[in-house]
Design an enzyme around this catalytic site. Structure first.
Site, PDB file in Angstrom:
ATOM      1  N   ASN A  26      16.704   7.648  14.755  1.00 50.53           N
ATOM      2  CA  ASN A  26      16.908   7.646  13.304  1.00 50.53           C
ATOM      3  C   ASN A  26      18.089   8.513  12.913  1.00 50.53           C
ATOM      4  O   ASN A  26      18.469   9.435  13.643  1.00 50.53           O
ATOM      5  CB  ASN A  26      15.650   8.146  12.567  1.00 50.53           C
ATOM      6  CG  ASN A  26      15.412   9.631  12.744  1.00 50.53           C
ATOM      7  OD1 ASN A  26      14.920  10.064  13.785  1.00 50.53           O
ATOM      8  ND2 ASN A  26      15.736  10.414  11.739  1.00 50.53           N
ATOM      9  N   CYS A  27      18.690   8.168  11.759  1.00 49.33           N
ATOM     10  CA  CYS A  27      19.698   9.030  11.149  1.00 49.33           C
ATOM     11  C   CYS A  27      19.057   9.627   9.902  1.00 49.33           C
ATOM     12  O   CYS A  27      17.840   9.736   9.817  1.00 49.33           O
ATOM     13  CB  CYS A  27      20.965   8.242  10.835  1.00 49.33           C
ATOM     14  SG  CYS A  27      20.725   6.858   9.715  1.00 49.33           S
ATOM     15  N   MET A  28      19.842   9.982   8.901  1.00 47.70           N
ATOM     16  CA  MET A  28      19.294  10.659   7.732  1.00 47.70           C
ATOM     17  C   MET A  28      18.441   9.750   6.855  1.00 47.70           C
ATOM     18  O   MET A  28      17.531  10.210   6.176  1.00 47.70           O
ATOM     19  CB  MET A  28      20.423  11.263   6.893  1.00 47.70           C
ATOM     20  CG  MET A  28      21.134  12.407   7.586  1.00 47.70           C
ATOM     21  SD  MET A  28      22.351  13.211   6.523  1.00 47.70           S
ATOM     22  CE  MET A  28      21.285  14.003   5.324  1.00 47.70           C
ATOM     23  N   THR A  29      18.720   8.442   6.855  1.00 43.49           N
ATOM     24  CA  THR A  29      17.986   7.537   5.965  1.00 43.49           C
ATOM     25  C   THR A  29      17.420   6.316   6.667  1.00 43.49           C
ATOM     26  O   THR A  29      16.617   5.599   6.091  1.00 43.49           O
ATOM     27  CB  THR A  29      18.895   7.045   4.817  1.00 43.49           C
ATOM     28  OG1 THR A  29      20.011   6.345   5.375  1.00 43.49           O
ATOM     29  CG2 THR A  29      19.384   8.205   3.963  1.00 43.49           C
ATOM     30  N   ARG A  30      17.831   6.046   7.932  1.00 45.34           N
ATOM     31  CA  ARG A  30      17.506   4.780   8.572  1.00 45.34           C
ATOM     32  C   ARG A  30      16.773   4.953   9.896  1.00 45.34           C
ATOM     33  O   ARG A  30      17.127   5.818  10.695  1.00 45.34           O
ATOM     34  CB  ARG A  30      18.783   3.952   8.799  1.00 45.34           C
ATOM     35  CG  ARG A  30      19.557   3.738   7.533  1.00 45.34           C
ATOM     36  CD  ARG A  30      20.840   2.981   7.764  1.00 45.34           C
ATOM     37  NE  ARG A  30      21.612   2.931   6.521  1.00 45.34           N
ATOM     38  CZ  ARG A  30      22.320   1.903   6.115  1.00 45.34           C
ATOM     39  NH1 ARG A  30      22.399   0.821   6.846  1.00 45.34           N
ATOM     40  NH2 ARG A  30      22.973   1.937   4.969  1.00 45.34           N
TER      41      ARG A  30
END
Length: 457
Positions: A26-30
């Site tokens: 994951n990244c910050m939103t996805r």
């Protein structure tokens, strides 16, 4: 059972079960997923899972947008449920590279992989520096020792950022992170000032981030090639020795001067474009086109430029301009809220407007402006006017990783007011543009069928 566990289990079920998931990160939103068989995924049901804002598939990677905070918790629960290590994305990278081999896209992905891990530190350190600078300006803290400690906490990420980038670059290009860190350390080592090449003393840190990227990438390529040709009996000793020696000399004689030339050119180009006579027009265009840039992923290519500007000048004058894109979204969403008769659309806006103001744009983009069409254009117009004002005042940010109102804490203290005015301009211009452009007001059933936005996300 917690909400995050429920969401994770629902996502896994619609992905075709845990056996169909190869890798998850994951990244910050996805939430980013690689599946074995994409035909087994129930895309429509996945879009309707509680908390899911939008689902994209890009180059073999499935991106499930959940928003900040929630995504990291769901990712943790999903990784435990599936039984694979979170963030161990070697297989997903290999599959993406195989399906999406265009050099430009691969370059953007590598840039993202190098810089995204630094974002928490950049946010935390930048905010501490911003608060410390404001406290110093207004004499809120009299204890000089405390101010020195706060300055230490905030500046450390920027002091050693080159080393971290060198390690991340080497890792991304298949080399040893430690060797990448060493090459970055060579570029920033104070001993450079005592070394002369061609009669001229070397400049510590010349080329900054750009030099580090070039040197670490070269060292990784060199290390892999040396290792292939080295007998097993001496490989452990010879490979790092030769890599450091060859890459070190190459850095001092060729790569750092090249990086310095590129960095200087970027700095001059940005300064002339934004701080020059045509700065207002440049700011208008940059801010007005940034939202489409984000949607294509091309904005990742700007990250090294932001960091290089911060290292060379202390601030990035690009970020405040581009941050106006989110403000334009807010103004456009408010106009939609005022004009629409749809109760569901109003509820979507009510659930996402606050995070939009705080700099998280996905809910407004995918849940409101983009599906309606013309409001997205209105948001771009609003952003353009705010960007023009930011360029006019040459507003700079001392860090990155955040946007919206929170970014004010990273703005130079004497220009915070100009940043806030720019936000207000974008709000108002986005509202007016969207109100005048109008949109086809959807009925509630259409929203229910096409907009999988969760009001609790």
């Amino acid at each position: 059972m917690s909400r995050e566990k429920d969401i994770a289990e629902s996502i896994i079920r619609e992905l075709g079960g845990k056996e169909n998931v190869v890798s998850i990160t994951n990244c910050m939103t996805r939430l980013r997923v690689l599946a074995k068989d994409y035909d087994k995924i129930n895309y429509e049901a996945l879009k309707k899972v509680d908390g899911v804002i939008k689902v994209n598939e890009e180059g073999g990677e499935l991106q499930i947008i959940l928003g900040p905070g929630l995504v990291s918790k769901v990712a943790g629960e999903a990784s435990k449920k599936i039984g694979i290590k979170l963030g161990d994305a070697q297989e997903i990278k290999a599959a993406i590279n195989e399906k999406n081999k265009t050099p430009f896209k691969l370059l953007l992905r590598r840039i993202a992989s190098i810089f995204i891990p630094l974002i928490p530190g950049l946010i935390g350190g930048g905010l501490i520096l911003g608060i410390t600078n404001v406290a110093t300006k207004f004499n809120w803290i009299a204890d000089k020792n405390l101010l020195a400690m706060l300055s230490l906490f905030g500046s450390t990420i920027f002091t050693y950022m080159g080393i971290m980038i060198g390690m991340n670059t080497a890792k991304e290009f298949g080399g040893s992170p430690t060797l990448g860190g060493i090459l970055a350390g060579i570029i920033y080592n104070p001993v450079l000032a005592d070394i002369k090449i061609g009669g001229s003393a070397l400049v510590v840190g010349r080329g900054g981030i750009i030099s580090v990227l070039i040197a670490a990438a070269f060292a990784s390529w060199l290390e892999k090639n040396i290792r292939k040709r080295m007998p097993n009996s001496i490989e452990l000793l010879a490979t790092p020795l030769l890599t450091i020696l060859i890459a070190g000399f190459a850095t001092l004689y060729v790569l750092q001067p090249l990086g310095g030339f590129i960095a200087d050119a970027i700095g001059k180009a940005v300064t002339v474009a934004i701080a020059g006579k045509a700065g207002v027009f440049t700011g208008f265009i940059l801010a007005g086109t940034f939202l489409p840039l984000v949607m294509t992923g091309l904005h990742q290519g700007l990250t090294p430029i932001h960091m290089q500007l911060i290292q060379s000048t202390g601030v990035t004058i690009l970020l405040p301009i581009l941050a106006m894109a989110g403000a334009g979204q807010v103004g456009a969403a408010i106009a939609v809220y005022v004009k629409t008769k749809s109760k569901q659309l109003k509820k979507i806006i009510e659930g996402s407007i606050l995070v939009g103001i705080l700099g998280i744009g996905e809910p407004l983009i995918y849940g409101v402006t983009l599906p309606l069409g013309r409001p997205f254009i209105g948001a771009c117009i609003g952003a353009a006017f705010g960007g023009a004002f930011e360029a006019l005042k040459v507003v700079g940010a001392r860090g990155l990783g955040i946007s919206g109102i929170p970014l004010a804490a990273l703005i130079e203290p004497n220009k915070i007011i100009y940043y806030i005015i720019g936000l207000i301009i974008s709000y108002i211009a986005g509202f007016i543009a969207t109100y005048l452009l109008g949109f086809e007001d959807p009925v509630d059933e259409e929203i229910k069928d096409t907009q999988p936005f969760s009001f609790d996300a």
